[in-house]
Design a protein around this motif. Structure first.
Motif, short mmCIF file in Angstrom:
data_model
loop_
_atom_site.label_atom_id
_atom_site.label_comp_id
_atom_site.label_asym_id
_atom_site.label_seq_id
_atom_site.Cartn_x
_atom_site.Cartn_y
_atom_site.Cartn_z
N SER A 72 18.15 45.41 16.99
CA SER A 72 17.75 46.50 16.02
C SER A 72 17.71 47.16 17.04
N VAL A 73 17.96 48.60 16.65
CA VAL A 73 17.20 49.68 17.22
C VAL A 73 16.14 49.64 17.53
N LEU A 74 15.67 50.38 15.94
CA LEU A 74 14.38 50.44 15.62
C LEU A 74 13.73 48.69 15.65
N LYS A 75 13.00 48.34 16.41
CA LYS A 75 12.29 46.87 16.45
C LYS A 75 11.41 47.27 15.95
N PRO A 76 10.97 46.09 14.86
CA PRO A 76 9.25 45.65 14.20
C PRO A 76 8.46 45.17 14.86
N ASP A 77 7.49 46.02 14.88
CA ASP A 77 6.72 45.90 16.10
C ASP A 77 4.75 45.60 14.44
N ASN A 78 5.13 43.55 14.93
CA ASN A 78 4.24 42.86 13.82
C ASN A 78 2.60 43.46 14.66
N ALA A 79 2.27 43.99 15.60
CA ALA A 79 0.96 44.17 15.79
C ALA A 79 0.39 44.68 15.19
N THR A 80 1.33 45.86 13.88
CA THR A 80 0.20 47.10 13.79
C THR A 80 0.43 46.10 12.47
N GLY A 81 -0.54 46.67 11.75
CA GLY A 81 -0.79 46.74 10.16
C GLY A 81 -1.15 45.53 9.65
N ASN A 82 -0.61 45.43 8.07
CA ASN A 82 -0.67 44.47 7.08
C ASN A 82 0.43 43.26 8.06
N PHE A 83 1.20 41.82 7.54
CA PHE A 83 1.80 41.58 8.40
C PHE A 83 2.13 40.46 7.34
N THR A 84 3.66 40.56 7.22
CA THR A 84 3.98 39.51 5.84
C THR A 84 4.59 38.98 6.68
N LYS A 85 5.22 37.48 6.91
CA LYS A 85 6.17 36.58 7.47
C LYS A 85 7.59 36.48 6.50
N VAL A 86 8.67 36.84 7.41
CA VAL A 86 9.77 36.89 7.08
C VAL A 86 11.01 36.32 7.87
N ALA A 87 11.63 34.99 7.53
CA ALA A 87 12.18 34.61 7.96
C ALA A 87 13.32 35.52 9.06
N GLN A 88 13.50 35.33 10.04
CA GLN A 88 14.44 35.92 10.96
C GLN A 88 15.79 35.29 10.41
N ARG A 89 16.76 36.34 10.90
CA ARG A 89 18.31 35.90 11.23
C ARG A 89 19.14 35.29 12.47
N ILE A 90 19.33 34.01 12.82
CA ILE A 90 19.81 33.63 14.11
C ILE A 90 21.61 33.77 13.94
N SER A 91 21.99 34.84 14.63
CA SER A 91 23.57 34.90 14.80
C SER A 91 24.02 33.61 15.57
N VAL A 92 25.26 32.53 14.48
CA VAL A 92 25.84 31.85 15.34
C VAL A 92 27.82 32.16 15.01
N ARG A 93 28.91 31.73 16.13
CA ARG A 93 29.58 31.84 16.22
C ARG A 93 30.25 30.83 16.20
N ILE A 94 31.46 31.23 15.12
CA ILE A 94 32.25 29.77 14.65
C ILE A 94 33.67 29.88 14.80
N SER A 95 34.15 29.32 16.20
CA SER A 95 35.68 29.22 15.55
C SER A 95 36.79 28.51 14.76
N VAL A 96 37.76 29.17 14.39
CA VAL A 96 38.97 28.82 13.60
C VAL A 96 39.12 27.44 14.22
N ASP A 97 39.18 26.76 13.51
CA ASP A 97 40.18 25.64 13.57
C ASP A 97 41.96 26.13 13.62
N PRO A 98 42.49 25.74 14.82
CA PRO A 98 43.77 25.84 14.37
C PRO A 98 45.04 24.84 13.21
N ASP A 99 46.13 25.51 13.21
CA ASP A 99 47.29 24.47 12.87
C ASP A 99 46.19 24.82 10.95
#
Length: 343
Positions: free
Chosen positions: A297-324
């Protein structure tokens, strides 16, 4: 009676609360509904969406395509006014002809300079021969003068002839050196003329490239998006004219970091497509993102400041579409899908 109604309401409230809790646990895939499959609705069809833009500025003279049309690689999409670029190409070609003529003139000058060297060498040989004769004549006259047999006038003439022959030899040597220097000058300038010819030829190639770029063609097979350009419109370099979307498509699924464990390259997955009435299709895990989406992201979160709330991060997965597969050709970038990976 009142106690019975109150007891029934309490039981109903408890049942509704339990049902709501079960629904939340199921929606978030929390125990006991985790199961073996990892599911995400944060997934979309992706593809190569290429923006078509000109490399030149000019007026549009032809737009032979329309919105959402299927095109082939190399097919003309937009034609710019090419008259100015044709004249630039002719001008560059004329410059090449002029520089080549100058180079040819240099070749003739070289031949002339080499001929001058031969003439100077011949004149020098002639002067040396005359010097030998004058020296021999002086060698004969000088003893006779000392003995009084020859006159002083004959001695003066012989001495003058010898000096004149020596001067002629010096002059011939100087003339030969001048001829060599003239040849060297011509050869040095030859490199400059050759560079000028190469530069002019490069200008011709550039002018030809610009002329070819007045024809804006499809870079590959695909379908067009909305055609935003019109005949007579003045466009600048980089103006977005239209987009072209090839048939290649894949799925990007954004799993929570807690779902990534167990996903492997080549693992089979299934996904349903909202636009195709939730039709189920097959694919395989092709690649996993090297970092969480927040890191890109353009503006990355800075978890070292303020109160912290744990949020599950998202990991992108590329999936190929089977042919035919049926309706695989109907997948277009931007469609929403629901991906299920695992059993």
């Amino acid at each position: 009676m009142f106690k019975f109604i109150r007891s029934t309401a309490t039981v109903l409230a408890v049942v509704l609360g339990i049902a709501g809790l079960v629904l939340v646990l199921y929606s978030w895939r929390l125990p006991p509904f985790t199961g073996g499959a990892q599911v995400t609705e944060n997934a979309y069809v992706r593809g190569y969406v290429t923006i078509v833009s000109p490399q030149l500025s000019g007026y549009v003279t032809e737009v032979p395509v329309s919105d959402y049309e299927t095109v082939k690689a190399g097919q003309l999409l937009v034609q710019l006014d090419k008259r100015i670029f044709e004249q630039k190409l002719d001008q560059a070609q004329a410059t090449v002809a002029s520089q080549k003529a100058a180079l040819a003139g240099s070749t003739q000058q070289e031949l002339s300079a080499r001929a001058s060297i031969h003439v100077s060498e011949a004149q020098l040989e002639s002067s040396k021969a005359a010097l030998i004769r004058a020296q021999a004549n002086w060698n004969r006259v000088e003893p006779l003068v000392k003995k009084g047999v020859s006159t002083v006038s004959d001695a003066d003439q012989a001495r003058a002839a010898l000096d004149q022959a020596r001067a002629a030899v010096s002059q011939g040597q100087a003339a030969l050196e001048v001829a060599h220097q003239q040849l060297e000058t011509i050869l040095v300038n030859r490199g400059s003329l050759q560079a000028a010819v190469a530069s002019a030829e490069a200008a011709v190639r550039l002018a030809d490239i610009d002329l070819q770029n007045t024809r804006i063609v499809a870079p590959r097979d695909g379908r067009l998006g909305e055609v935003a350009v019109r005949i007579g419109q003045y466009v600048a370099a980089g103006t977005q004219l239209m987009t072209i979307v090839p048939r290649d498509a894949w799925v990007i699924a954004n799993f929570k970091e807690t779902q990534i464990h167990g996903l492997t390259i080549g693992q089979p997955v299934t996904f349903t497509v909202d636009a195709l009435q939730n039709r189920t299709m097959r694919g395989h895990v092709e690649r996993l993102s090297p970092a969480a989406g927040s890191e890109f992201s353009v503006l990355k979160p800075d978890n070292a400041t303020g109160n912290f709330t744990k949020v599950a991060q998202r990991i992108s997965v590329r999936i190929s579409v089977d042919p035919d597969q049926d309706h695989a050709a109907d997948l277009v970038p931007g469609m929403s899908v629901v991906v299920s990976a695992g059993s």
